[in-house]
Design a protein around this motif. Structure first.
Motif, short mmCIF file in Angstrom:
data_model
loop_
_atom_site.label_atom_id
_atom_site.label_comp_id
_atom_site.label_asym_id
_atom_site.label_seq_id
_atom_site.Cartn_x
_atom_site.Cartn_y
_atom_site.Cartn_z
N ILE A 85 -12.42 -31.22 -18.21
CA ILE A 85 -11.91 -29.87 -18.42
C ILE A 85 -12.12 -29.51 -19.88
CG2 ILE A 85 -9.91 -28.35 -18.24
CD1 ILE A 85 -8.72 -30.59 -16.32
N PHE A 86 -13.10 -28.65 -20.13
CA PHE A 86 -13.36 -28.18 -21.50
C PHE A 86 -12.46 -26.98 -21.80
CE2 PHE A 86 -17.40 -30.43 -20.86
CZ PHE A 86 -17.54 -31.07 -22.08
N ILE A 87 -11.81 -27.01 -22.96
CA ILE A 87 -11.04 -25.87 -23.46
C ILE A 87 -11.85 -25.30 -24.61
CG2 ILE A 87 -8.81 -25.10 -24.35
CD1 ILE A 87 -8.63 -26.55 -21.63
N ASP A 134 -10.46 -30.44 -25.69
CA ASP A 134 -10.05 -29.18 -26.33
C ASP A 134 -10.89 -28.94 -27.58
OD1 ASP A 134 -8.80 -26.94 -27.23
OD2 ASP A 134 -6.81 -27.81 -27.41
N GLU A 135 -11.86 -28.04 -27.47
CA GLU A 135 -12.77 -27.71 -28.57
C GLU A 135 -13.31 -28.99 -29.23
OE1 GLU A 135 -13.77 -24.74 -29.03
OE2 GLU A 135 -12.18 -23.27 -28.71
N PRO A 136 -13.89 -29.91 -28.46
CA PRO A 136 -14.23 -31.23 -29.01
C PRO A 136 -15.38 -31.22 -30.00
CG PRO A 136 -15.16 -31.00 -26.81
CD PRO A 136 -14.32 -29.78 -27.05
N THR A 137 -16.13 -30.12 -30.10
CA THR A 137 -17.29 -30.11 -30.99
C THR A 137 -17.17 -29.09 -32.11
OG1 THR A 137 -18.45 -28.49 -29.61
CG2 THR A 137 -18.79 -30.81 -29.08
N ILE A 140 -5.32 -39.67 -17.01
CA ILE A 140 -5.59 -38.39 -17.67
C ILE A 140 -5.52 -38.56 -19.18
CG2 ILE A 140 -4.84 -36.00 -17.93
CD1 ILE A 140 -4.02 -35.95 -15.09
N GLN A 141 -6.65 -38.32 -19.83
CA GLN A 141 -6.75 -38.47 -21.28
C GLN A 141 -7.29 -37.18 -21.90
OE1 GLN A 141 -6.24 -41.18 -23.67
NE2 GLN A 141 -4.83 -41.77 -22.03
N ALA A 142 -7.16 -37.08 -23.21
CA ALA A 142 -7.59 -35.85 -23.90
C ALA A 142 -8.34 -36.18 -25.19
CB ALA A 142 -6.39 -34.96 -24.20
N ILE A 143 -9.25 -35.28 -25.54
CA ILE A 143 -9.90 -35.26 -26.85
C ILE A 143 -9.55 -33.91 -27.46
CG2 ILE A 143 -12.09 -35.20 -28.11
CD1 ILE A 143 -13.31 -36.92 -25.96
N PHE A 144 -8.97 -33.92 -28.65
CA PHE A 144 -8.54 -32.67 -29.27
C PHE A 144 -9.48 -32.22 -30.38
CE2 PHE A 144 -4.55 -34.36 -27.46
CZ PHE A 144 -4.24 -33.29 -26.63
N GLN A 145 -9.29 -30.98 -30.78
CA GLN A 145 -10.17 -30.33 -31.76
C GLN A 145 -10.21 -31.10 -33.08
OE1 GLN A 145 -9.05 -26.28 -32.43
NE2 GLN A 145 -10.68 -25.86 -33.86
N ASP A 146 -9.05 -31.51 -33.56
CA ASP A 146 -8.96 -32.23 -34.82
C ASP A 146 -8.74 -33.72 -34.54
OD1 ASP A 146 -8.54 -33.26 -37.31
OD2 ASP A 146 -6.67 -32.17 -37.71
N PRO A 147 -9.78 -34.52 -34.64
CA PRO A 147 -9.63 -35.94 -34.30
C PRO A 147 -8.64 -36.66 -35.20
CG PRO A 147 -11.72 -35.58 -35.43
CD PRO A 147 -11.14 -34.23 -35.15
N PHE A 148 -8.48 -36.18 -36.45
CA PHE A 148 -7.60 -36.86 -37.39
C PHE A 148 -6.12 -36.74 -36.99
CE2 PHE A 148 -11.48 -36.09 -39.76
CZ PHE A 148 -11.70 -37.33 -40.34
N MET A 193 -13.09 -41.27 -30.63
CA MET A 193 -12.27 -40.75 -29.54
C MET A 193 -12.99 -40.91 -28.20
SD MET A 193 -10.63 -37.31 -31.22
CE MET A 193 -9.48 -37.01 -29.89
N ILE A 194 -14.30 -40.68 -28.19
CA ILE A 194 -15.07 -40.85 -26.96
C ILE A 194 -15.16 -42.33 -26.59
CG2 ILE A 194 -17.30 -40.45 -25.84
CD1 ILE A 194 -17.61 -38.00 -27.69
N ALA A 195 -15.23 -43.20 -27.61
CA ALA A 195 -15.22 -44.65 -27.34
C ALA A 195 -13.94 -45.05 -26.63
CB ALA A 195 -15.37 -45.42 -28.65
N ARG A 196 -12.83 -44.44 -27.01
CA ARG A 196 -11.55 -44.70 -26.32
C ARG A 196 -11.65 -44.30 -24.85
NH1 ARG A 196 -7.72 -41.76 -27.01
NH2 ARG A 196 -6.01 -43.17 -26.56
N ILE A 197 -12.26 -43.14 -24.60
CA ILE A 197 -12.41 -42.67 -23.22
C ILE A 197 -13.29 -43.64 -22.43
CG2 ILE A 197 -13.20 -40.76 -21.77
CD1 ILE A 197 -10.68 -40.19 -23.51
N PHE A 198 -14.35 -44.13 -23.08
CA PHE A 198 -15.25 -45.11 -22.45
C PHE A 198 -14.46 -46.35 -22.03
CE2 PHE A 198 -17.96 -48.87 -22.80
CZ PHE A 198 -19.04 -48.52 -22.00
N MET A 199 -13.51 -46.77 -22.86
CA MET A 199 -12.72 -47.96 -22.56
C MET A 199 -11.70 -47.72 -21.45
SD MET A 199 -12.03 -49.49 -26.38
CE MET A 199 -11.31 -51.03 -25.83
N LEU A 200 -11.13 -46.51 -21.44
CA LEU A 200 -10.02 -46.23 -20.53
C LEU A 200 -10.48 -45.81 -19.13
CD1 LEU A 200 -7.72 -44.30 -23.03
CD2 LEU A 200 -7.20 -46.49 -21.94
N HIS A 201 -11.69 -45.26 -19.02
CA HIS A 201 -12.20 -44.78 -17.72
C HIS A 201 -11.19 -43.88 -17.00
CE1 HIS A 201 -15.76 -47.28 -17.95
NE2 HIS A 201 -15.02 -48.35 -18.17
N PRO A 202 -10.72 -42.80 -17.62
CA PRO A 202 -9.76 -41.94 -16.94
C PRO A 202 -10.42 -41.16 -15.81
CG PRO A 202 -10.48 -40.91 -18.97
CD PRO A 202 -11.07 -42.29 -18.95
#
Length: 266
Positions: free
Chosen positions: A207-209, A177-180, A90-98, A162-171
């Motif tokens: 799961i989009f927030i 969370d508000e990724p765009t 289980i991984q996450a992408i948050f609104q503020d990537p920084f 952040m998406i590259a990390r998800i590509f590597m991890l294959h969760p």
């Protein structure tokens, strides 16, 4: 979408902050069931409790009441080893990537940490190719990122990283969370397409927030509408958008008049 096995579910999830007169219930008695490969959007205005619920799902906040099951069993988060095992899936992408990256670590360290989380033993050459492939997936050139710190990148580059990390991890589960919200319209479309491609390739549950009803309809199989910490309506995305039952859902849709013409909802 053909429903697959239940992957993650929650029963009577409640989260309170503070005590006595200062007590605030951010999430109140929420139930949810998410399936493998399903795309869900949890939709609500600021303060609706959707991000708090996301952090509980992620294991970053502990629920005050209720329980969450993962793959049909109560999840175990008591020890660091438990949490590390859970975060493999289980991984996450948050609104503020920084805020999601250590600004003092260079890009390659952030990506190598993904390899370490998976417990992979790779040579430096294998690590390089894995990082390069992940960056290529999100239209970034690893050679241009090498030896750079996150603060040297643009917001759009950070979101892609952040998406590259998800590509590597294959969760198994991605919480977005508000990724765009911090990128322009062109980048927004590209990022959504990348996430949907990841879902298709890995049968990942996303799961989009979001507060954006239009985006939720565009990407989702299922919607959960949250108001003041409660889920007031949930079901198939198209059904809810065509025939919203709750007054809050109706208000959300009426606040976005473009949605009717943009998505041909009549």
């Amino acid at each position: 979408m053909s429903r697959n096995d239940v992957l993650i579910s929650g029963k009577n999830i409640t989260k309170t902050f503070g005590y006595g007169k200062n007590k605030i219930t951010a999430v109140h008695d929420v139930n949810f069931t998410f399936h493998e490969g399903e795309i869900i959007s949890i939709v609500g205005e600021s303060g609706s409790g959707k991000t708090t619920l996301a952090k509980i799902m992620m294991g970053l906040l502990k629920e005050s009441n209720g329980n969450i099951q993962y793959k049909g069993k109560p999840r175990q988060l008591r020890t660091h080893a438990n949490r590390k095992e859970y975060w493999k899936d289980i991984q996450a992408i948050f609104q503020d990537p920084f805020s999601s990256f250590n600004m003092f670590h260079k890009v390659e360290k952030l990506l190598i940490d993904c390899i370490k989380l998976q417990g992979l033993k790779l040579s430096k050459e294998e690590q390089f190719h894995k990082m390069k492939d992940a960056c290529s997936f999100v239209n970034l050139k690893f050679e241009e990122l090498y030896n750079k710190y996150p603060f040297e990148l643009s917001g759009g580059q950070m979101q892609r990283l952040m998406i590259a990390r998800i590509f590597m991890l294959h969760p198994k589960v991605l919480i977005a969370d508000e990724p765009t919200s911090m990128v322009d319209a062109c980048s927004r479309s590209t990022i959504l397409d990348m996430l949907l491609k990841l879902r298709d390739e890995n049968n990942m549950t996303i799961i989009f927030i979001t507060h954006d009803v239009g985006l939720a309809y565009y990407v989702s199989d299922t919607l959960y509408i949250m108001e003041k910490g409660k889920v007031v309506e949930n079901g198939q995305a198209e059904k809810i958008l065509l025939n919203p039952q709750h007054t809050y859902t109706q208000q959300l849709i009426s606040d976005v008049p473009k949605i009717h013409s943009e998505w041909n909802l009549g």
